[in-house]
Motif scaffolding. Structure first.
Motif, mmCIF file in Angstrom:
data_model
loop_
_atom_site.group_PDB
_atom_site.id
_atom_site.type_symbol
_atom_site.label_atom_id
_atom_site.label_comp_id
_atom_site.label_asym_id
_atom_site.label_seq_id
_atom_site.Cartn_x
_atom_site.Cartn_y
_atom_site.Cartn_z
ATOM 1 N N LEU A 24 41.124 41.213 40.542
ATOM 2 C CA LEU A 24 40.204 40.089 40.689
ATOM 3 C C LEU A 24 39.421 39.848 39.399
ATOM 4 O O LEU A 24 39.287 38.707 38.944
ATOM 5 C CB LEU A 24 39.222 40.357 41.839
ATOM 6 N N SER A 67 40.068 36.488 37.084
ATOM 7 C CA SER A 67 38.920 35.582 36.971
ATOM 8 C C SER A 67 38.426 35.512 35.534
ATOM 9 O O SER A 67 37.931 34.467 35.094
ATOM 10 C CB SER A 67 37.789 36.018 37.903
ATOM 11 N N TRP A 111 31.804 41.203 40.970
ATOM 12 C CA TRP A 111 33.047 41.512 41.677
ATOM 13 C C TRP A 111 32.966 42.858 42.384
ATOM 14 O O TRP A 111 33.492 43.019 43.493
ATOM 15 C CB TRP A 111 34.230 41.482 40.719
ATOM 16 N N CYS A 147 33.327 42.995 46.417
ATOM 17 C CA CYS A 147 34.374 43.781 47.075
ATOM 18 C C CYS A 147 33.772 44.847 47.986
ATOM 19 O O CYS A 147 34.320 45.130 49.061
ATOM 20 C CB CYS A 147 35.292 44.415 46.031
#
Length: 244
Positions: A124, A128, A222, A226
């Protein structure tokens, strides 16, 4: 209307009493979700504030002053160290760290889901970061680069990936129930790795300090996103009635 409001308040109070009972097995997950959500919201605001000032002269002066200070310490020994640390934050470095993480999963955590979660967080962050770099389109510092770079500058991919990857591993070690010197030693070493990778990019002349700050903030977002996601999944898994 008053009756409906009264009923809503009663239901909310009942839910909070049930949720925050000490004997509620979901309580640790719910508290983690609330903390993670708070950090995500605050982190997004910080990232937006930082990116809004990228073109301002004050930030350019700050970047220059910090870069000059960091590069003033250049020496053969430090150059070798920071080149090594920047490689730790690159593809081959993560491949090696994943091997170590797999070994830790076998010997320490005893559960493979943590490896899959760490891979998910890193993917991720990496994907990103590529999109953010294209969106902001900030050029690299116009000084000598001591290592080869091919992508744009903001936010730093090394800083963002390091915070996401090693930051999530810190979370896993922190939440693990076993206590001991080794646990906290590993957490401290991982924190040093995160800082060293970020500083290495400034030292080697390939990033502005604000690139590193933006990468750290985005990576941390992130991590906590998560954590929020994984703990919500755990809450619903333990009690399917939560979603009904």
């Amino acid at each position: 209307m008053r009756q409906k409001l009264y009923e809503f308040i009663k239901q909310l109070a009942s839910f909070l009493r049930h949720t925050f009972r000490k004997d509620n097995p979901q309580l640790p997950y719910i508290i983690t979700v609330l903390v993670a959500l708070t950090v995500v919201v605050v982190g997004i605001n910080m990232f937006i504030e930082l990116t809004d000032t990228l073109q301002e002269e004050v930030l350019a002066q700050y970047d220059q002053q910090v870069s000059d200070y960091v590069t003033s310490f250049r020496s053969p020994v430090l150059t070798e160290y920071f080149i090594f640390m920047t490689n730790v934050g690159d593809v081959y470095g993560y491949a090696i760290m994943f091997g170590i993480a797999i070994l830790a999963a076998i010997l320490y955590f005893k559960r493979w889901k943590y490896i899959l979660q760490t891979v998910f967080v890193l993917l991720l962050a990496s994907l990103s970061n590529l999109m953010l770099k294209r969106f902001f389109d900030r050029a690299r510092p116009g000084v000598e680069h001591m290592v080869v770079v091919e992508t744009l500058s903001y936010p730093s991919g090394h800083a963002m990936s390091a915070m996401a990857f090693y930051g999530f591993i810190i979370y896993l070690f922190y939440r693990f129930q076993k206590r001991g010197f080794l646990k906290y030693l590993i957490i401290a070493l991982l924190a040093i790795i995160i800082l060293s990778i970020g500083i290495s990019r400034i030292y080697l002349g390939v990033h502005f300090p604000s690139d590193i700050a933006g990468g750290y903030i985005a990576g941390l977002i992130w991590v906590f996103f998560c954590i929020l996601l994984f703990n919500l999944v755990e809450v619903f898994r333990r009690d399917p009635k939560v979603g009904s």
